[in-house]
Structures are given as C-alpha cells and as structure tokens.
Design an enzyme around this catalytic site. Sequence first.
Site, PDB file in Angstrom:
ATOM      1  N   TYR A 142       0.823  -1.210   0.000  1.00 57.29           N
ATOM      2  CA  TYR A 142       0.000   0.000   0.000  1.00 57.29           C
ATOM      3  C   TYR A 142       0.864   1.270   0.000  1.00 57.29           C
ATOM      4  O   TYR A 142       0.433   2.310  -0.481  1.00 57.29           O
ATOM      5  CB  TYR A 142      -0.895   0.041   1.239  1.00 57.29           C
ATOM      6  CG  TYR A 142      -2.225  -0.653   1.089  1.00 57.29           C
ATOM      7  CD1 TYR A 142      -2.303  -1.984   0.714  1.00 57.29           C
ATOM      8  CD2 TYR A 142      -3.408   0.040   1.353  1.00 57.29           C
ATOM      9  CE1 TYR A 142      -3.526  -2.617   0.612  1.00 57.29           C
ATOM     10  CE2 TYR A 142      -4.635  -0.594   1.251  1.00 57.29           C
ATOM     11  CZ  TYR A 142      -4.688  -1.913   0.876  1.00 57.29           C
ATOM     12  OH  TYR A 142      -5.899  -2.528   0.777  1.00 57.29           O
ATOM     13  N   LYS A 188       3.444 -15.149   1.602  1.00 54.94           N
ATOM     14  CA  LYS A 188       3.670 -15.824   0.319  1.00 54.94           C
ATOM     15  C   LYS A 188       5.173 -16.087   0.223  1.00 54.94           C
ATOM     16  O   LYS A 188       5.851 -15.659  -0.718  1.00 54.94           O
ATOM     17  CB  LYS A 188       3.133 -14.936  -0.823  1.00 54.94           C
ATOM     18  CG  LYS A 188       3.103 -15.609  -2.185  1.00 54.94           C
ATOM     19  CD  LYS A 188       2.051 -16.691  -2.340  1.00 54.94           C
ATOM     20  CE  LYS A 188       2.178 -17.376  -3.689  1.00 54.94           C
ATOM     21  NZ  LYS A 188       1.286 -18.550  -3.829  1.00 54.94           N
ATOM     22  N   ASP A 220      -2.643 -18.071  -0.518  1.00 48.18           N
ATOM     23  CA  ASP A 220      -3.629 -18.774  -1.368  1.00 48.18           C
ATOM     24  C   ASP A 220      -4.282 -19.913  -0.588  1.00 48.18           C
ATOM     25  O   ASP A 220      -5.505 -20.086  -0.607  1.00 48.18           O
ATOM     26  CB  ASP A 220      -2.999 -19.257  -2.685  1.00 48.18           C
ATOM     27  CG  ASP A 220      -1.669 -19.981  -2.507  1.00 48.18           C
ATOM     28  OD1 ASP A 220      -1.127 -19.977  -1.381  1.00 48.18           O
ATOM     29  OD2 ASP A 220      -1.175 -20.559  -3.499  1.00 48.18           O
ATOM     30  N   ASP A 244      -6.283  -7.139   4.003  1.00 44.33           N
ATOM     31  CA  ASP A 244      -7.448  -6.483   3.399  1.00 44.33           C
ATOM     32  C   ASP A 244      -8.349  -7.544   2.769  1.00 44.33           C
ATOM     33  O   ASP A 244      -9.567  -7.561   2.981  1.00 44.33           O
ATOM     34  CB  ASP A 244      -6.964  -5.482   2.333  1.00 44.33           C
ATOM     35  CG  ASP A 244      -8.118  -4.765   1.651  1.00 44.33           C
ATOM     36  OD1 ASP A 244      -9.024  -4.313   2.367  1.00 44.33           O
ATOM     37  OD2 ASP A 244      -8.109  -4.676   0.417  1.00 44.33           O
ATOM     38  N   ASP A 248     -12.184  -9.277   4.370  1.00 44.12           N
ATOM     39  CA  ASP A 248     -13.465  -9.280   3.646  1.00 44.12           C
ATOM     40  C   ASP A 248     -13.984 -10.715   3.520  1.00 44.12           C
ATOM     41  O   ASP A 248     -15.182 -10.976   3.698  1.00 44.12           O
ATOM     42  CB  ASP A 248     -13.303  -8.702   2.228  1.00 44.12           C
ATOM     43  CG  ASP A 248     -13.619  -7.209   2.154  1.00 44.12           C
ATOM     44  OD1 ASP A 248     -13.365  -6.512   3.151  1.00 44.12           O
ATOM     45  OD2 ASP A 248     -14.108  -6.755   1.103  1.00 44.12           O
TER      46      ASP A 248
HETATM   47  C1  IPM Z   1     -10.434  -1.332   4.152  1.00 36.05           C
HETATM   48  C2  IPM Z   1     -10.659  -0.672   2.827  1.00 36.05           C
HETATM   49  C3  IPM Z   1      -9.504   0.289   2.552  1.00 36.05           C
HETATM   50  C4  IPM Z   1      -8.242  -0.530   2.490  1.00 36.05           C
HETATM   51  C5  IPM Z   1      -9.656   1.185   1.314  1.00 36.05           C
HETATM   52  C6  IPM Z   1     -10.944   1.941   1.326  1.00 36.05           C
HETATM   53  C7  IPM Z   1      -8.495   2.101   1.152  1.00 36.05           C
HETATM   54  O1  IPM Z   1     -10.801  -1.623   1.821  1.00 36.05           O
HETATM   55  O2  IPM Z   1     -10.338  -0.609   5.167  1.00 36.05           O
HETATM   56  O3  IPM Z   1     -10.378  -2.554   4.203  1.00 36.05           O
HETATM   57  O4  IPM Z   1      -7.908  -1.098   1.452  1.00 36.05           O
HETATM   58  O5  IPM Z   1      -7.549  -0.609   3.508  1.00 36.05           O
HETATM   59 MG    MG Z   2     -10.933  -3.614   2.558  1.00 31.28          MG
END
Ligand code: IPM
Ligand code: MG
Length: 358
Positions: A142, A188, A220, A244, A248
């Site tokens: 990032y 990885k 993976d 990240d 999710d």
């Molecule tokens: C998160 C989001 C952020 C990230 C974005 C909005 C920059 O996806 O907080 O998970 O990638 O960290």
């Molecule tokens: Mg995110």
Amino acid sequence: MKKYEIAIIKGDGIGPEIVDEAKKVLDAISYSHGFELSYHDYLMGGIAVDRAGVPLPDETIEGCLRADAVLFGAIGGEKWDSLPRELRPESGLLKLRKSLEIFANLRPTVVYDELIEASTLKESVIKGVDILVVRELIGGIYFGEPKGREGDRAFNTMVYSVPEIERIAHVAFKAAMRRQKRVCSVDKANVLDVSQLWRETVTRIAKEYPEVELSHMYIDNAAMQLIRNPKQFDVILTGNLFGDILSDEASMLSGSIGLLPSASIGGKAALYEPIHGSAPDIAGQGIANPIATIASASMMLRHSLGEVEAADAIDKAIVKTLKEGYRTKDIAAFGAKEICTTDEMGSIIANYAAKKGE
Ligand code: IPM
Ligand code: MG
C-alpha cells in the site's frame, strides 16, 4: 463525571447514516453508565474533496490527534473515481492511518448464533467461529516505494522492514495470549522475498511467547482454508494487502459485511471503523446495517476509553436485538420478525444497551 472527546468522521455514502446510529447508542450508554462524550465532526473522503479541495484536510488530522478516540464511517464513491490518485477519497483514509501511525488493524469475526442462516456456508462449518485478523496497516504494498506509472508500465512495491514486522507480530501474539493462544501467520514466502523476511521475523518473535502456538500459511492456501474450516483459526497475522483481502472473506462467515467492526491502534490515536465501505448504491435509503459501526463504537469504549461495562452492554444489546428477530435488509431473509430501517435498528440497540443489567 468522566468526559471523553470523540472525533467523528462520517465520510461518504452510508457513512453519515451508520455513524449517527452509533452515536445514538453511545449517547444512550454514556447516560446510563455515567460518563460524558463530546463529539467533533471532521471531514474526510469525497465530501472533503468537495468542501475543502483535498480528501484529508490538516484540521482532520489535528482533531484526531487531540481526541480520545476517532469513530469513522466510510468513504468513497463513483463521483470521485476519476480523480487523480492523490485526490481520491481512499487516499485520505490511507494518509490518516499513516499520519496517526496506526500500524495495527484488528478485525474480529464472530458468527452470531442468531444469524447462522445468514451465511452462505453450512452451520457445521461456521458455528462457533471466532477469528481475529491482525492486519499490518501502514506498510507493505500500500505504501512501498517506488510506485507509479511509466509509459505502458505501472508498479507498486511490497516492502517490510524487520521493525515493522516485529511490532505487528507482538500485537498478534499479545492478542493470542488473551484468546486461544494460536497465531497463524499468512504470507507468500514461497515466492516473495518480503514474505521470507516476514516469516523469519515472526518465527523469532514467537520465541518470546512460548505459550502461543505459531503456524504459517501461504495466502492462497489461507484463503481456501478460511472457507473450508474456519474454526482452525484463532489469530491470523498478516500484511496490509493480504489482510485487506482475508478480512473481507472472513466477514462472509458471519453472514454480512455489515456486521464487522475494526480497531486501528498502536500509534498516536486510535481509529474505530466498520470494515465495510461506503456502499453508495444503498446510501440515503435507510437500509444500511449499522451494526458494524455500533460494534466499532463498542470496541472504542473497551480499548480506548476503558469503559468495559458499557462496551459489554452494547455487545449484549446487539445479540439481544438479533435474538428478538430484528433484521436490516442485508440479513433479512433469515429468521426476520421485522425488517428494520437503519434508524430503527440503532434505536432498538440503544434501548437494550441502556437498560442496565438486562
Ligand atoms: C479497508 C478498505 C480500505 C483498504 C480502502 C478503502 C483504502 O478496503 O479498510 O479494508 O484497502 O484498507
Ligand atoms: Mg478492505
């Protein structure tokens, strides 16, 4: 009476709606638990671009540094997608994380028994899941240099230094000591030099925590194992990009991304936010699920303000609300007694939370 100052960043899309519900719950709980909260609103994201010309005004950083904690909704939307990278709403959030030096992002995933049906996975796979993703937040690909575009090429760099890995590893091991004492570090290392360094460093730090069992997994495989058998995980320790993605994925174990809170800590301030985005497609319709933000407010009370009883009361109120069958639309098909609006959901949780001892 104890007084705390909270910096509020509502942001874009559903951000303002969900943060208002969290404030409603905080007001109810502070009144019943005998402390006072004052709020100061700050701009970040697309709304900051529109009003101040930049996604993160200096005033916002200063306000966050002054406050006892920061509660944040969400940012982003199509309207700002075509702006140059440094003006995009996301750049504001990344800069805020960097400015506050909040290197550790804690993303807990619990599966509420009441919502087991809401997950796309089988009950036997997810019942009892309790995972904490510890994501490194201000390093890795990032932020790595060099990055940019040159002719028909574009590039980003994944970089971690030993001190950066050490400090996030300590956060994960300490968290594991309060939980089931297992850390799975995800990398990885079969391909990336940066992951080899990550693995060596985490292995060395693990020696300081002999009670914690450390395992390593490639990203993976981890993505697959998280769906195959999520209960094998206690704490997942990983870098910025992998964290990240995995957080999710982990959210879907719980049924909706609208349920999961997060805390970003370790630096000069602490930031609490839902893990979901600004969902512009449903903004303003009153159907967003405020639970992730309310649960983030509870994490704020627990970790930054030390108001543990109040945090417990909010967590219990969320469970009670779900038990009673109240559902926002995202989790509605599953055992809903009543489909509530964002505002109704917030009010129900606030009422339950404020009734001490229930
Ligand atoms: C998160 C989001 C952020 C990230 C974005 C909005 C920059 O996806 O907080 O998970 O990638 O960290
Ligand atoms: Mg995110």
